[in-house]
Design a protein around this motif. Sequence first.
Motif, PDB file in Angstrom:
ATOM      1  N   THR A  21      -2.865   0.223  -4.054  1.00 35.20           N
ATOM      2  CA  THR A  21      -2.499  -1.120  -3.631  1.00 35.20           C
ATOM      3  C   THR A  21      -1.965  -1.857  -4.851  1.00 35.20           C
ATOM      4  OG1 THR A  21      -4.689  -2.078  -4.057  1.00 35.20           O
ATOM      5  CG2 THR A  21      -4.298  -1.145  -1.864  1.00 35.20           C
ATOM      6  N   THR A  63       0.856  -1.181   0.000  1.00 41.39           N
ATOM      7  CA  THR A  63       0.000   0.000   0.000  1.00 41.39           C
ATOM      8  C   THR A  63       0.893   1.234   0.000  1.00 41.39           C
ATOM      9  OG1 THR A  63      -1.746  -1.130   1.238  1.00 41.39           O
ATOM     10  CG2 THR A  63      -1.815   1.266   1.195  1.00 41.39           C
ATOM     11  N   THR A  89       0.783   5.662  -0.375  1.00 40.01           N
ATOM     12  CA  THR A  89       0.089   6.937  -0.542  1.00 40.01           C
ATOM     13  C   THR A  89       1.136   7.984  -0.874  1.00 40.01           C
ATOM     14  OG1 THR A  89      -1.673   6.365   1.015  1.00 40.01           O
ATOM     15  CG2 THR A  89      -1.354   8.692   0.538  1.00 40.01           C
ATOM     16  N   THR A 106      -3.774   6.899  -3.207  1.00 40.61           N
ATOM     17  CA  THR A 106      -3.539   5.733  -2.358  1.00 40.61           C
ATOM     18  C   THR A 106      -3.688   4.504  -3.235  1.00 40.61           C
ATOM     19  OG1 THR A 106      -4.304   6.807  -0.332  1.00 40.61           O
ATOM     20  CG2 THR A 106      -4.340   4.404  -0.375  1.00 40.61           C
TER      21      THR A 106
END
Length: 206
Positions: A167, A106, A108, A165
């Motif tokens: 993934t 993940t 950001t 953000t």
Amino acid sequence: MENTANRISLVGTLAERPVLSHTNHERNFYRFLLEVARLSGACDLLPVVAAEDVLLQADLFQGYQIAVSGQIRSFNSKAETGRRLIISVFAESVTTTDREHENELTLTGAICKPPVLRRTPLGREICDVMLAVNRPYRRTDYIPCILWGRLAQQTAEYPVGTVLTCTGRLQSREYIKVLPDRSETRTAYEVSVTTAEPAGEVEHPQ
């Protein structure tokens, strides 16, 4: 200090024994390659850097299954052939495991260059994005990402400064670099993005 904007978890096979990378503040750091299988059957060879005391958490024998938790890090390397962005996984924990292979992350970060939308030879759309991911103590990691299909089309419309953000997974890719006197095979590392959600805008990182 944990950076929740930059987290990666890997489980793979130790492809080589760790070798000394560098020493910082009298702390030794080692580098090794982790072989992580994809669902397609292909494998990624991913570079991992870990402190000596972190490595002692695992039995590091070549061929063993290793779980790594940490962050993606980058730095610019200066060489005679030009500057290169070096990507690696900075391990905060390394343990021996019998779990299945895993590659999840993940991130950001802010888009720091205009996104580039292109097509593969088979006509599939890809968007190349460089994310600036903040690290504690006013440092920043610059992480190349690729997005596919409709997600690529959407992301190509975002302006520089948009915070995403994401993934996905970290992957390796070989390519041919043409130099003035020769060609050489190099390995690039990038994030293959599965989901991407805008989280706002920030000023371009300095």
